[in-house]
Design an enzyme around this catalytic site. Structure first.
Site, mmCIF file in Angstrom:
data_model
loop_
_atom_site.group_PDB
_atom_site.id
_atom_site.type_symbol
_atom_site.label_atom_id
_atom_site.label_comp_id
_atom_site.label_asym_id
_atom_site.label_seq_id
_atom_site.Cartn_x
_atom_site.Cartn_y
_atom_site.Cartn_z
ATOM 1 N N SER A 1 19.517 -15.256 -11.998
ATOM 2 C CA SER A 1 20.587 -16.164 -12.201
ATOM 3 C C SER A 1 20.787 -17.422 -11.051
ATOM 4 C CB SER A 1 21.935 -15.290 -11.501
ATOM 5 O OG SER A 1 22.947 -16.232 -10.871
ATOM 6 N N MET B 1 31.869 -20.977 -13.358
ATOM 7 C CA MET B 1 33.171 -20.293 -12.539
ATOM 8 C C MET B 1 34.139 -21.273 -12.486
ATOM 9 S SD MET B 1 31.333 -18.118 -9.543
ATOM 10 C CE MET B 1 30.080 -17.041 -9.718
ATOM 11 N N MET C 1 32.949 -17.495 -16.420
ATOM 12 C CA MET C 1 33.835 -16.626 -15.817
ATOM 13 C C MET C 1 34.943 -17.557 -15.368
ATOM 14 S SD MET C 1 31.309 -14.755 -12.931
ATOM 15 C CE MET C 1 29.969 -15.809 -13.411
ATOM 16 N N GLY D 1 24.844 -12.235 -3.821
ATOM 17 C CA GLY D 1 24.767 -11.597 -2.644
ATOM 18 C C GLY D 1 25.677 -10.575 -2.342
ATOM 19 N N ASP E 1 25.042 -6.928 -13.870
ATOM 20 C CA ASP E 1 25.008 -8.164 -13.164
ATOM 21 C C ASP E 1 25.340 -7.933 -11.862
ATOM 22 O OD1 ASP E 1 25.114 -10.976 -12.361
ATOM 23 O OD2 ASP E 1 26.219 -11.655 -14.064
ATOM 24 N N GLY F 1 24.102 -7.555 -7.496
ATOM 25 C CA GLY F 1 23.510 -6.863 -6.337
ATOM 26 C C GLY F 1 22.411 -5.975 -6.828
ATOM 27 N N GLY G 1 20.294 -12.724 -9.004
ATOM 28 C CA GLY G 1 20.064 -13.969 -8.116
ATOM 29 C C GLY G 1 19.729 -14.027 -6.714
ATOM 30 N N SER G 2 20.320 -13.635 -5.765
ATOM 31 C CA SER G 2 19.880 -13.678 -4.533
ATOM 32 C C SER G 2 18.520 -12.906 -4.185
ATOM 33 C CB SER G 2 20.966 -12.941 -3.590
ATOM 34 O OG SER G 2 21.284 -11.983 -4.007
#
Ligand code: DX5
Ligand code: ZN
Length: 206
Positions: A6, A34, A65, A141, A166, A168, A188-189
């Site tokens: 991501s 978003m 989103m 995150g 999607d 964590g 992502g993170s």
């Protein structure tokens, strides 16, 4: 496992370079759109998607989103999306929305953690991807919600297409989501916070 980094956690001042850095290892690129209304955060729109479309041939997995996706999905089709995922909670006419998107590209439906699988069970035959949110959408995150493993298992019994997760995702929980039945992980993170994008992506390929 299909790994979809991501870009939300990438360095937006050099998006092209970040894409190039993950490109050899990633399967899809996950783009989080978003609107500050459906979720309490704003990110990028179709203009940015169109401009990074020139950088890579990797499939663009566009996660909308946004409220009223029926008003905006076509902009993302034109920008070069390969998969467009809408939230079941974001539209009053999910069936029509899915049918419309299908005319142009692959289609996914995302479910917030509190949204039941029964919301989509009658349209599963129409969709390519079921995206199970394992955090409340809006930010990168956040911590993986363990209770969602049960939902992934249940979804696997109902659906033969791609099941994505999607939120964590990292090397310590990827195995349990795989065992529960997920085919696609968005991260992502975990990836963009790593020193080696290659190692991070490879650690998710379970
Ligand atoms: C959250 C987004 C995710 C997010 C995941 O609303 O849909 O795609 O980027 O980020 P991590 O992997 O950091 O939870
Ligand atoms: Zn996402």
């Amino acid at each position: 496992m299909i790994v979809a980094p991501s870009l939300l956690s990438a360095d937006f001042s050099k998006l092209g370079e970040e894409i190039k850095a993950i490109e050899p290892y990633a399967d899809w690129i996950h783009l989080d759109i978003m609107d500050g209304h459906f979720v309490p955060n704003m990110t990028i729109g179709a203009i940015v998607v169109k401009s990074i479309r020139k950088v890579t041939m990797l499939p663009f997995d566009v996660h909308l989103m946004i409220s009223e996706p029926e008003k905006y999905y076509m902009d993302f089709v034109k920008a070069g999306a390969d998969i467009i995922t809408v939230h079941a909670e974001a539209t009053h006419s999910l069936y029509r929305m899915v049918k419309e998107i299908k005319k142009h590209c692959k289609v996914g439906v995302a479910l917030n953690p509190a949204t039941s699988l029964s919301t989509v069970e009658n349209i599963l035959d129409e969709i390519d991807l079921l995206l199970i949110m394992t955090v409340e959408p809006g930010f990168g995150g956040q911590k993986f919600i363990d209770g969602m493993v049960k939902k992934i298992k249940k979804a696997r019994k109902m659906f033969d297409g791609y099941i994505g997760v999607d939120g964590g995702i990292n090397e310590s929980n990827v195995k349990k989501v795989k065992e529960a039945g997920a085919d696609v992980v968005v991260a992502g993170s975990y990836i963009f916070g790593s020193k080696s994008y290659k190692k991070a992506i490879e650690s998710l390929r379970v």
